[in-house]
Design a protein around this motif. Structure first.
Motif, PDB file in Angstrom:
ATOM      1  N   GLY A  30      52.816  40.690  49.115  1.00 22.99           N
ATOM      2  CA  GLY A  30      51.777  40.269  48.177  1.00 22.99           C
ATOM      3  C   GLY A  30      51.058  41.501  47.671  1.00 22.99           C
ATOM      4  O   GLY A  30      51.158  42.579  48.259  1.00 22.99           O
ATOM      5  N   CYS A  31      50.308  41.353  46.597  1.00 31.36           N
ATOM      6  CA  CYS A  31      49.682  42.539  46.009  1.00 31.36           C
ATOM      7  C   CYS A  31      48.586  43.115  46.895  1.00 31.36           C
ATOM      8  O   CYS A  31      48.234  44.282  46.775  1.00 31.36           O
ATOM      9  N   CYS A  32      48.026  42.305  47.801  1.00 30.64           N
ATOM     10  CA  CYS A  32      46.972  42.827  48.672  1.00 30.64           C
ATOM     11  C   CYS A  32      47.323  42.657  50.151  1.00 30.64           C
ATOM     12  O   CYS A  32      46.441  42.599  51.007  1.00 30.64           O
ATOM     13  N   ARG A  33      48.620  42.588  50.440  1.00 33.75           N
ATOM     14  CA  ARG A  33      49.103  42.555  51.813  1.00 33.75           C
ATOM     15  C   ARG A  33      50.252  43.540  51.967  1.00 33.75           C
ATOM     16  O   ARG A  33      51.107  43.650  51.085  1.00 33.75           O
ATOM     17  N   LEU A  34      50.282  44.260  53.079  1.00 32.38           N
ATOM     18  CA  LEU A  34      51.350  45.207  53.359  1.00 32.38           C
ATOM     19  C   LEU A  34      51.940  44.928  54.726  1.00 32.38           C
ATOM     20  O   LEU A  34      51.258  44.428  55.626  1.00 32.38           O
ATOM     21  N   ASN A  47      46.482  49.241  42.666  1.00 30.14           N
ATOM     22  CA  ASN A  47      45.931  49.166  41.306  1.00 30.14           C
ATOM     23  C   ASN A  47      46.305  47.872  40.591  1.00 30.14           C
ATOM     24  O   ASN A  47      46.044  47.723  39.396  1.00 30.14           O
ATOM     25  N   ASP A  48      46.923  46.956  41.315  1.00 28.33           N
ATOM     26  CA  ASP A  48      47.345  45.673  40.743  1.00 28.33           C
ATOM     27  C   ASP A  48      46.119  44.763  40.640  1.00 28.33           C
ATOM     28  O   ASP A  48      45.997  43.753  41.333  1.00 28.33           O
ATOM     29  N   TYR A  49      45.200  45.118  39.736  1.00 21.72           N
ATOM     30  CA  TYR A  49      43.855  44.553  39.724  1.00 21.72           C
ATOM     31  C   TYR A  49      43.798  43.039  39.538  1.00 21.72           C
ATOM     32  O   TYR A  49      42.880  42.392  40.040  1.00 21.72           O
ATOM     33  N   LEU A  50      44.761  42.486  38.804  1.00 17.68           N
ATOM     34  CA  LEU A  50      44.752  41.043  38.548  1.00 17.68           C
ATOM     35  C   LEU A  50      45.802  40.299  39.376  1.00 17.68           C
ATOM     36  O   LEU A  50      45.963  39.093  39.221  1.00 17.68           O
ATOM     37  N   PHE A 238      48.523  45.130  34.393  1.00 22.38           N
ATOM     38  CA  PHE A 238      49.715  44.408  33.966  1.00 22.38           C
ATOM     39  C   PHE A 238      50.622  44.060  35.138  1.00 22.38           C
ATOM     40  O   PHE A 238      51.470  43.175  35.037  1.00 22.38           O
ATOM     41  N   GLY A 239      50.503  44.798  36.236  1.00 20.37           N
ATOM     42  CA  GLY A 239      51.289  44.507  37.423  1.00 20.37           C
ATOM     43  C   GLY A 239      52.728  44.980  37.366  1.00 20.37           C
ATOM     44  O   GLY A 239      53.529  44.610  38.226  1.00 20.37           O
TER      45      GLY A 239
END
Length: 386
Positions: A30-34, A47-50, A238-239
């Protein structure tokens, strides 16, 4: 001193100064999980802000594009690599941002480098905010022009440089939203002074596009200006990845003739252009995501104020926590990682000596509980020092 000795010496110098960089392979969940070495982290360095890198409609657009066009473009845009999806995306970006033309590039770094390489000649001068991105400053230093830096976000400092004579052309450079400080440039004042001096303004809005302004049109739109050169990138809100330069028709034609990157580099895959079209639609309709991001920013700022954390002034997704010492910054980053929080330590030469920091980045995909956890751990670390 031979090649090996020189390389070894420079590596040792970086290690002794606590500025040695390393990479960690990860399996993003996920964009906020590693997931790194079988350990899970909440990611506060993206930096995947959205959160669009995980958007199902964008992923589907890439897959459909790959089925139709394959996984690569096969050539530069001047040969056969420029396809209908590329053309459509350029036209959509130009219409969205109110420019006659847009040109696609593989990355923001490349876009900045190629702009200066193609446009700048001897006797010209480049006046750059001293905190401008490394891609801009590096290109300026390698150009035949004179480079001078004005104090960060200070139009009067720029004016002093503009007042000095120049026999060539003047290009003023700034970012819309600064990547290491999280603050915004006074774009209207900078443009007024630049225009009065018959110069051109280049704004790199990598971190503002998608998250600032109506429909996410970015910092320039928000502040009511249209610089001669606007660089936007697709690796943040933009992702995805890639970049575009917005400009006038004549400038676009000039770049198509004189930009080595556009002439000789393989174009981005058409499937990527398809995905970027889908991402643009989501950004234009993304008030919900921008509102969610603002909620997370306000939540973190309020909590940090209660804990008296040394944050730099920023109302953006970029929340720098100033530490100062390189070794202490690394130590703090490691303490956070031991608690399942991934935050990157930023040290010189990326930032000036003595200003090492944690670059905390927030996204619309973060949960309120994620922010609470980060604040809880930072508070515990502070109390442990006392």
């Amino acid at each position: 001193m031979n090649w090996h000795q020189r390389i070894k010496q420079r590596l040792q110098q970086r290690q002794s100064a606590n500025i040695y960089r390393t990479r960690q392979p990860n399996q993003a969940v996920g964009c906020c999980r590693l997931l790194i070495n079988n350990k899970k982290y909440i990611n506060f360095s993206s930096n995947d802000y959205l959160g669009l890198s995980q958007n199902k409609s964008i992923i589907a657009a890439w897959q459909q594009g790959a089925k139709r066009y394959g996984v690569g473009s096969g050539a530069s845009g001047h040969v056969t690599g420029y396809t209908l999806p590329h053309q459509q995306l350029e036209e959509q970006l130009a219409d969205w941002l109110g420019y006659p033309r847009a040109l696609l590039f593989i990355s923001g770094y490349v876009a900045n480098q190629t702009l200066l390489a193609a446009l700048i000649m001897a006797k010209d001068r480049i006046l750059a905010d001293r905190f401008s991105h490394a891609s801009l400053l590096e290109a300026a230093m390698h150009s035949p022009a004179q480079l001078r830096r004005f104090h960060h976000n200070q139009p009067d400092s720029l004016q002093k440089l503009l007042d000095k004579p120049c026999s060539g052309q003047t290009l003023v450079i700034t970012e819309g939203l600064f990547s290491m400080e999280g603050d915004s440039a006074p774009l209207s004042q900078l443009q007024q002074k630049t225009t009065a001096a018959a110069g051109w303004l280049l704004v790199d809005d990598a971190h503002g596009i998608g998250v600032r302004g109506e429909q996410g049109r970015g910092s320039c739109w928000q502040q009511g200006i249209q610089p001669e050169l606007l660089v936007i990138t697709f690796g943040k809100a933009f992702g995805l990845s890639g970049a575009a330069v917005l400009c006038q028709k004549e400038v676009a034609e000039y770049l198509l003739q004189f930009s080595g990157h556009l002439i000789y580099s393989t174009a981005m895959p058409p499937a990527q252009a398809c995905a970027l079209q889908a991402a643009l639609i989501r950004i234009q309709q993304g008030d919900d995501l921008r509102d969610q991001l603002q909620q997370r920013i306000k939540q973190f700022r309020a909590g940090a104020a209660n804990l008296r954390l040394p944050l730099l002034p920023s109302d953006s997704a970029i929340q720098p926590l100033l530490v100062g010492d390189n070794k202490q910054t690394l130590l703090l980053a490691n303490q956070l990682r031991s608690q399942g929080l991934w935050v990157t330590a930023i040290r010189p030469p990326t930032v000036p000596p003595g200003t090492a920091r944690l670059r905390i980045t927030l996204t619309a995909a973060h949960r309120a509980t994620d922010i609470d956890r980060l604040l809880e751990v930072l508070d515990a670390i502070n109390h442990a020092k006392c």
